[in-house]
Enzyme design. Structure first.
Site, PDB file in Angstrom:
ATOM      1  N   ASP A 117       6.184   2.215   6.300  1.00  0.00           N
ATOM      2  CA  ASP A 117       4.928   1.481   6.225  1.00  0.00           C
ATOM      3  C   ASP A 117       3.994   2.264   5.293  1.00  0.00           C
ATOM      4  O   ASP A 117       3.398   3.242   5.718  1.00  0.00           O
ATOM      5  CB  ASP A 117       4.340   1.344   7.630  1.00  0.00           C
ATOM      6  CG  ASP A 117       2.945   0.740   7.670  1.00  0.00           C
ATOM      7  OD1 ASP A 117       2.550   0.109   6.686  1.00  0.00           O
ATOM      8  OD2 ASP A 117       2.265   0.931   8.696  1.00  0.00           O
TER       9      ASP A 117
ATOM     10  N   HIS B 131       0.827  -1.211   0.000  1.00  0.00           N
ATOM     11  CA  HIS B 131       0.000   0.000   0.000  1.00  0.00           C
ATOM     12  C   HIS B 131       0.858   1.256   0.000  1.00  0.00           C
ATOM     13  O   HIS B 131       1.904   1.328   0.652  1.00  0.00           O
ATOM     14  CB  HIS B 131      -1.001  -0.001   1.158  1.00  0.00           C
ATOM     15  CG  HIS B 131      -0.411   0.122   2.522  1.00  0.00           C
ATOM     16  ND1 HIS B 131      -0.205   1.338   3.149  1.00  0.00           N
ATOM     17  CD2 HIS B 131      -0.023  -0.819   3.409  1.00  0.00           C
ATOM     18  CE1 HIS B 131       0.285   1.135   4.356  1.00  0.00           C
ATOM     19  NE2 HIS B 131       0.410  -0.159   4.542  1.00  0.00           N
TER      20      HIS B 131
ATOM     21  N   GLU C  66      -5.270   1.247   2.712  1.00  0.00           N
ATOM     22  CA  GLU C  66      -4.944   0.209   3.693  1.00  0.00           C
ATOM     23  C   GLU C  66      -4.950   0.745   5.106  1.00  0.00           C
ATOM     24  O   GLU C  66      -5.415   0.064   6.039  1.00  0.00           O
ATOM     25  CB  GLU C  66      -3.571  -0.396   3.367  1.00  0.00           C
ATOM     26  CG  GLU C  66      -3.265  -1.685   4.125  1.00  0.00           C
ATOM     27  CD  GLU C  66      -2.701  -1.483   5.520  1.00  0.00           C
ATOM     28  OE1 GLU C  66      -2.666  -2.455   6.308  1.00  0.00           O
ATOM     29  OE2 GLU C  66      -2.286  -0.336   5.848  1.00  0.00           O
TER      30      GLU C  66
END
Length: 345
Positions: A188, A71, A222
Site C-alpha cells: 500500500d 501514492h 495520501e
C-alpha cells in the site's frame, strides 16, 4: 483492449520502490526513482508544490482528461523526543497498529543526511525483566527506537546528529515467492505505482495510445489524507489505484483486482464503477466488488477538496493492510490490464 504487461519490469520496479524509504513527508528519493522511470519511457514529468509527480500521456482525443493516481508515500514515524536513556520516542505518520511495528528494524534519517539503523520496541521489551511485558499496552507513548549505536543517554544521541523531527522508516523486507506471492510492508501503495508504470511501459513498448489524454498523479501525502487534495486542471474523471482490503464481510482475495463501490467518503461514480466491472468480466480478470467503511483514497481527497470530477477506485487485493502485507503478482498485473482496457477502449 487487451495488453500483455511486462511482468519482470513491474516486479523489478516494485522491489526497487519497496526498498526505498518514503514515509509521508520524506519522499524525495522515491520521487527521483519515479522521475528516472518516466524519463526512461520518454514520459513528460513534472511536480506539484508538495513534491508529488505528474506524468502525462497524450491520447487520441483531448475532449476528456482522465487522471489516474497512486501514492508512493508510506506509513512511518518521526522522532518525537530523545529519551534520557538514549532511546527515541516516536510519533506515527499514518494510521497503523503499534503492535504491527514492534520488533521491526528501522532507519533514522537525520537532516544532515546521515542514516542510522535501529529497532522499534516497547519500553518494557523483555519478559525476563518486566512482569507486565506481555500485557504492557502497545501505544505510542510506550514505544521507542533502540538505536544501533553505543549510546547511554540523551547527550550521546544528540552528538550523533539525531534530533526531534527526524524521519523514521520501517524496513519493508520485500520477498517475491516462487508461488508468485509478494510479501512486504508498503505494498500500500507501491504495488499500484508499479501497476501504473506497467501501463506506461506497455503503451511505449506496444505502441498504443489511450482514447483520451491521461495525467498520472503519483501522490506523496495520501497516508495523511491530502495526497490528491489538489489535482491538475481539466480533469473529468479520476481513477484512484490503491490496494484492496481483505477481511470480514469482504470478497476480495490476494489474486483479485478490487473494485471499490463505496468507502468512508461515500459511493464512487456509478457509471465508472459499472464500466470497470463489465470490463473485468469481459476480460476474465479475477475481481471483487467491495465496500470499505474504514478506508479513504486519493479520489476521496480530491472529491472532498471540491473537484468537479467523477471518480472510481480499484487496486490489487492486499492481505493485512497497514501491517505485514501480502498480495499476488497476478493481482498487480491484472490491475494494469484493467486500467488499459478502461483508458484504451
Amino acid at each position: 483492449m487487451k495488453i500483455q504487461p511486462n511482468e519482470s519490469y513491474i516486479l523489478d520496479l516494485l522491489v526497487k520502490l519497496l526498498d526505498t524509504p518514503s514515509p509521508s513527508g520524506f519522499t524525495r528519493e522515491v520521487i527521483q526513482i519515479v522521475r528516472e522511470e518516466a524519463e526512461a519511457l520518454s514520459i513528460p514529468f513534472s511536480q506539484n508544490e508538495k513534491g508529488g509527480a505528474i506524468l502525462t500521456l497524450k491520447g487520441k482525443d483531448s475532449s476528456c482528461r482522465i487522471a489516474i493516481s497512486a501514492h508512493v508515500d508510506t506509513l512511518g514515524a518521526m522522532v518525537r523526543a530523545v529519551n534520557s536513556n538514549g532511546t527515541l520516542a516516536i510519533t506515527s505518520v499514518g494510521g497503523f497498529m503499534m503492535n504491527s511495528i514492534e520488533n521491526e528494524y528501522c532507519q533514522i534519517h537525520t537532516r544532515s543526511g546521515k542514516v542510522y539503523t535501529g529497532t522499534i520496541l516497547s519500553s518494557h521489551p523483555s519478559v525476563h525483566v518486566y512482569s507486565d511485558a506481555r500485557e504492557f499496552k502497545r501505544e505510542e507513548r510506550n514505544m521507542e527506537v533502540r538505536i544501533d549505536e553505543l549510546v547511554e543517554n540523551k547527550e550521546d544521541v544528540l552528538k550523533l546528529g539525531i534530533s526531534v523531527g527526524d524521519f523514521i522508516s520501517f524496513d519493508a523486507r520485500p520477498v517475491v515467492t516462487s508461488s508468485g506471492l509478494v510479501k512486504s510492508r508498503h505494498l500500500d501503495d507501491k504495488a499500484s505505482v508499479a501497476a501504473l508504470f506497467g501501463l506506461l511501459e506497455s503503451s511505449r513498448r506496444e505502441g498504443w495510445l489511450p482514447r483520451h489524454d491521461l495525467v498520472f498523479l503519483i501522490s506523496n501525502f495520501e497516508e495523511v489524507g491530502h495526497g490528491a487534495a489538489w489535482i491538475p486542471e481539466g480533469v473529468n474523471e479520476m481513477i484512484a489505484v490503491d490496494m484492496g482490503a481483505m477481511g470480514d464481510n469482504l470478497s476480495c482475495k490476494e489474486t483479485d483486482v478490487s473494485i471499490c463501490a463505496k468507502d468512508s467518503s461515500g459511493p464512487y461514480d456509478y457509471e465508472m464503477t459499472g464500466r470497470l466491472i463489465d470490463l473485468a468480466k469481459a476480460l476474465d480478470i479475477p475481481h471483487a466488488v467491495d465496500i470499505y467503511p474504514h478506508y479513504g483514497s486519493d479520489a476521496s481527497a480530491a472529491l472532498q477538496a471540491g473537484h468537479n470530477i467523477r471518480a472510481a477506485l480499484i487496486g490489487p487485493g492486499v492481505h493485512a493492510s497497514h501491517a505485514m502485507e501480502r498480495t499476488h503478482k497476478q493481482a498487480i498485473f491484472n490491475t494494469t490490464r484493467l486500467l488499459a482496457a478502461y483508458v484504451a477502449e
